[in-house]
Design a protein around this motif. Structure first.
Motif, PDB file in Angstrom:
ATOM      1  N   CYS A 183      19.541 -15.108 -20.176  1.00 28.67           N
ATOM      2  CA  CYS A 183      18.404 -15.422 -19.301  1.00 28.67           C
ATOM      3  C   CYS A 183      17.490 -16.397 -20.045  1.00 28.67           C
ATOM      4  O   CYS A 183      17.610 -16.561 -21.250  1.00 28.67           O
ATOM      5  CB  CYS A 183      17.654 -14.158 -18.903  1.00 28.67           C
ATOM      6  SG  CYS A 183      16.907 -13.296 -20.292  1.00 28.67           S
ATOM      7  N   CYS A 220      14.419 -16.230 -20.932  1.00 25.47           N
ATOM      8  CA  CYS A 220      13.265 -15.692 -21.658  1.00 25.47           C
ATOM      9  C   CYS A 220      13.265 -16.209 -23.102  1.00 25.47           C
ATOM     10  O   CYS A 220      14.321 -16.383 -23.704  1.00 25.47           O
ATOM     11  CB  CYS A 220      13.317 -14.171 -21.690  1.00 25.47           C
ATOM     12  SG  CYS A 220      12.998 -13.398 -20.114  1.00 25.47           S
ATOM     13  N   ILE A 222      10.140 -10.938 -20.935  1.00 23.47           N
ATOM     14  CA  ILE A 222      11.162 -10.172 -20.214  1.00 23.47           C
ATOM     15  C   ILE A 222      11.267 -10.702 -18.789  1.00 23.47           C
ATOM     16  O   ILE A 222      10.332 -11.315 -18.275  1.00 23.47           O
ATOM     17  CB  ILE A 222      10.857  -8.655 -20.197  1.00 23.47           C
ATOM     18  CG1 ILE A 222       9.521  -8.371 -19.498  1.00 23.47           C
ATOM     19  CG2 ILE A 222      10.839  -8.107 -21.609  1.00 23.47           C
ATOM     20  CD1 ILE A 222       9.253  -6.887 -19.263  1.00 23.47           C
ATOM     21  N   CYS A 223      12.428 -10.460 -18.186  1.00 23.87           N
ATOM     22  CA  CYS A 223      12.640 -10.906 -16.805  1.00 23.87           C
ATOM     23  C   CYS A 223      13.602  -9.926 -16.140  1.00 23.87           C
ATOM     24  O   CYS A 223      14.083  -8.986 -16.780  1.00 23.87           O
ATOM     25  CB  CYS A 223      13.214 -12.332 -16.812  1.00 23.87           C
ATOM     26  SG  CYS A 223      14.949 -12.405 -17.286  1.00 23.87           S
ATOM     27  N   LYS A 268      17.059 -16.485 -24.590  1.00 27.15           N
ATOM     28  CA  LYS A 268      17.954 -15.337 -24.770  1.00 27.15           C
ATOM     29  C   LYS A 268      19.394 -15.671 -24.374  1.00 27.15           C
ATOM     30  O   LYS A 268      19.689 -16.753 -23.891  1.00 27.15           O
ATOM     31  CB  LYS A 268      17.418 -14.154 -23.961  1.00 27.15           C
ATOM     32  CG  LYS A 268      16.085 -13.609 -24.499  1.00 27.15           C
ATOM     33  CD  LYS A 268      15.641 -12.355 -23.761  1.00 27.15           C
ATOM     34  CE  LYS A 268      14.334 -11.813 -24.352  1.00 27.15           C
ATOM     35  NZ  LYS A 268      13.911 -10.567 -23.663  1.00 27.15           N
ATOM     36  N   CYS A 299      17.084  -9.491 -18.300  1.00 27.16           N
ATOM     37  CA  CYS A 299      17.130  -8.761 -19.568  1.00 27.16           C
ATOM     38  C   CYS A 299      16.496  -7.373 -19.471  1.00 27.16           C
ATOM     39  O   CYS A 299      16.637  -6.571 -20.390  1.00 27.16           O
ATOM     40  CB  CYS A 299      16.521  -9.580 -20.696  1.00 27.16           C
ATOM     41  SG  CYS A 299      14.825 -10.084 -20.422  1.00 27.16           S
TER      42      CYS A 299
HETATM   43 ZN   LIG Z   1      14.973 -12.266 -19.664  1.00 27.41          ZN
END
Ligand SMILES: [Zn+2]
Lengths: 476, 94
Positions: A23, A25, A37-38, A20, A41
């Motif tokens: 990040c 991901c 997801i993290c 992304k 994000c």
């Molecule tokens: Zn993320």
């Protein structure tokens, strides 16, 4: 009243990075909801974004390919609004200082060249995906996998005046981005999306009319349909003495109309400000030069090369280079058999027709370039006739079998043995006494009839040149 | 001023009691007065400040690494349904 339409496009292209924008991901399409997801994000407190370098390079590539000036310094800004697909309450975008400015794109519509201004290209993150068909009907649901995937937004000038020009611009933009390998260009998966700003003004007027923004257009055809509808709708309003409302409208392909989208209307005050979490982006000349030197050959340059290197007519070169995979397929064929015009004819007539009717693209077929090339070579050296070639072509397309195998299995090899052909010709001349008389009395146009009869008798496999020679000898 | 403030508060989805509104209105007026004073300065040749420090470019390389516990992120949301975040129904179609 007669009006002219003023159309501008905003194209969102998802950059083909692995991770992304801010990040690590994954950006992979089709993952289980909320697995990529993290904290960054999904907008958790205290999480900090770090810019993906590859995304910057891809954006710069796009800018260079579209003739833009790459800005040495650009700044990420927060675009503030509330919507459930936007967990931070703002989208990170670029506003006052975008990465690329002032480019252009040349399109040819109905044989007329037009230079479309590219006002800007900026980088931004995508939002998540809202689902309405899940769980209890009083609720919507959110999948944040797509949230924060890198996008570029390409904004054209209000330079287009017909739905066709708009579709041509969108098509060409897609081709360039796919050529650059910065975007997959898959509109079904949503990695290329287009909004169109449409307004009308009386022909000859300078001032712009009030515009509407059409969203939700995910194919070239829909874009044409939507703009055509919008032009008609606005003309009817103006003719009736009404005023066009500035608003966002959604294209509904099933109903063939645009409808007003009211829900986001009030919040068009995004209160942009520089994102304090992200440092200014500086792209210096050295870096730009490095990226420039990595640019692949673009459609226009490739078409020119096809004319000069392969001696193809301009038109053929345009058709073959419009899409990168097709151009690649053609060049692979040439490696197999160096007869560019002959190969081009097979691709443009037979292959493109079949692709269209089967709704396939070139990357999805079983027939390999060297197989097509080999078949064309077999026609050229007289092993098979052109007509048999078509049979083999269809078989290769359906099964991906080598032409030699098809010829052997179906006994399609051209007969060049003169004695075999002579036997058939003798038989036909003996049977068709009336036509022989006609020929001898000077009605030589029955010659074609004899050729056809021989070919039919031999299942199309006789070498036409030899058939002609023997027939002429026997009849004269 | 109060009107502007009301709009900002609406855009930020906040709700404030009346006395707080009055207090903030006064405060905001002071801030804006100060900004008006700053505007008297000639800033023609000065690039607008976007960041307070003179550092640029912090990058990460493009490599995908999954976060250790994405499930937890869904669990700590105010509402969830299976592996999705649950929100009041919103629909765009006009
Ligand atoms: Zn993320």
């Amino acid at each position: 009243m007669k009006y002219e339409a003023v159309i501008g496009l905003e194209v969102h292209a998802q950059l083909a990075t692995k991770s992304k924008l801010f990040c690590p991901c994954s950006t992979a399409f089709g993952a289980k909801p909320n697995t990529n997801i993290c904290p960054v994000c999904s907008g958790q407190a205290g999480a900090l974004p770090v810019l993906n370098k590859m995304a910057v390079e891809m954006a710069v590539k796009s800018g260079l390919a579209l003739g833009c000036t790459i800005q040495e310094k650009s700044i990420f800004a927060r675009k503030n609004y509330f919507y459930p697909d936007l967990p931070k309450g703002y989208q990170i975008s670029q506003y006052e200082k975008p990465l690329c400015l002032n480019g252009h794109l040349d399109i040819v519509t109905d044989g007329k060249l037009k230079r479309v201004h590219i006002q800007r290209i900026h980088m931004e993150e995508d939002a998540g995906k809202l689902l309405h068909e899940t769980g209890h009907e009083n609720f919507s649901h959110v999948d944040l996998n797509r949230c924060s995937t890198p996008l570029i937004e390409i904004v054209s000038g209000p330079d287009l005046s017909t739905p066709q020009e708009a579709a041509d611009t969108y098509r060409k933009l897609r081709n360039i981005l796919v050529y650059l390998e910065v975007c997959d260009g898959n509109m079904q998966e949503g990695n290329l999306r287009c909004d169109a700003n449409v307004s009308l003004r009386p022909i000859g007027a300078k001032a712009f009319g009030t515009r509407s923004e059409i969203k939700n257009v995910n194919s070239f055809k829909f874009l044409e349909n939507a703009i055509a509808y919008e032009i008609k709708r606005q003309a009817e309003i103006l003719d009736g003495g009404g005023k066009v409302v500035q608003e966002t409208r959604l294209w509904n392909q099933a109903k063939q109309m645009t409808t007003s989208m009211r829900s986001k209307e009030e919040a068009h005050d995004y209160r942009y400000f520089p994102d304090p979490d992200l440092l200014p982006l500086v792209v210096d000349t050295l870096w730009i030069e490095k990226i420039k030197s990595s640019l692949p050959e673009l459609p226009e340059a490739k078409a020119e090369r096809f004319v000069s290197d392969y001696g193809l007519p301009e038109q053929d070169a345009q058709v073959l280079t419009a899409e990168k995979p097709m151009a690649h397929y053609f060049e692979e064929c040439i490696v197999g058999f160096n007869a560019p015009k002959k190969i081009a004819n097979w691709i443009m007539a037979e292959l493109m027709r079949e692709l269209k009717s089967r709704e396939l693209d070139i990357t999805q077929i079983k027939m390999k370039p060297n197989q097509l090339a080999h078949m064309v070579a077999l026609i050229e050296n007289g092993t098979i006739s052109g007509a048999i070639g078509k049979t083999i072509f269809m078989e290769m397309l359906n099964s991906g079998t080598d032409p030699d195998k098809i010829i052997e299995a179906k006994g399609l090899k051209q007969v060049t043995d003169t004695s075999t052909i002579e036997i058939v010709i003798d038989k036909i001349i003996a049977k068709e006494t009336e036509n022989v008389q006609r020929y001898k009395s000077g009605k030589t146009n029955v010659f074609g009839f004899f050729v056809g009869a021989v070919m039919k008798e031999m299942g199309g496999k006789a070498n036409p040149k030899i058939v002609n020679e023997i027939l002429r000898k026997k009849l004269n | 001023m109060k009107k502007v403030l009301e709009k900002m508060i609406r855009l930020a989805r906040l709700k404030l009691p009346e006395e707080e509104m009055n207090r903030l209105t006064k405060k905001t007026e002071h801030v804006l007065e100060y900004i008006e004073r700053l505007k008297e300065l000639n800033t023609d040749d000065i690039e607008p400040t976007s960041h307070a420090i003179e550092v640029v470019n912090a990058f990460r390389e493009d490599a995908a690494t999954p976060f250790s516990n994405p499930k937890k992120i869904v669990e700590i949301a105010p509402k969830s349904f299976e592996n999705l975040f649950e929100v009041p129904r919103v629909i765009d179609e006009g």
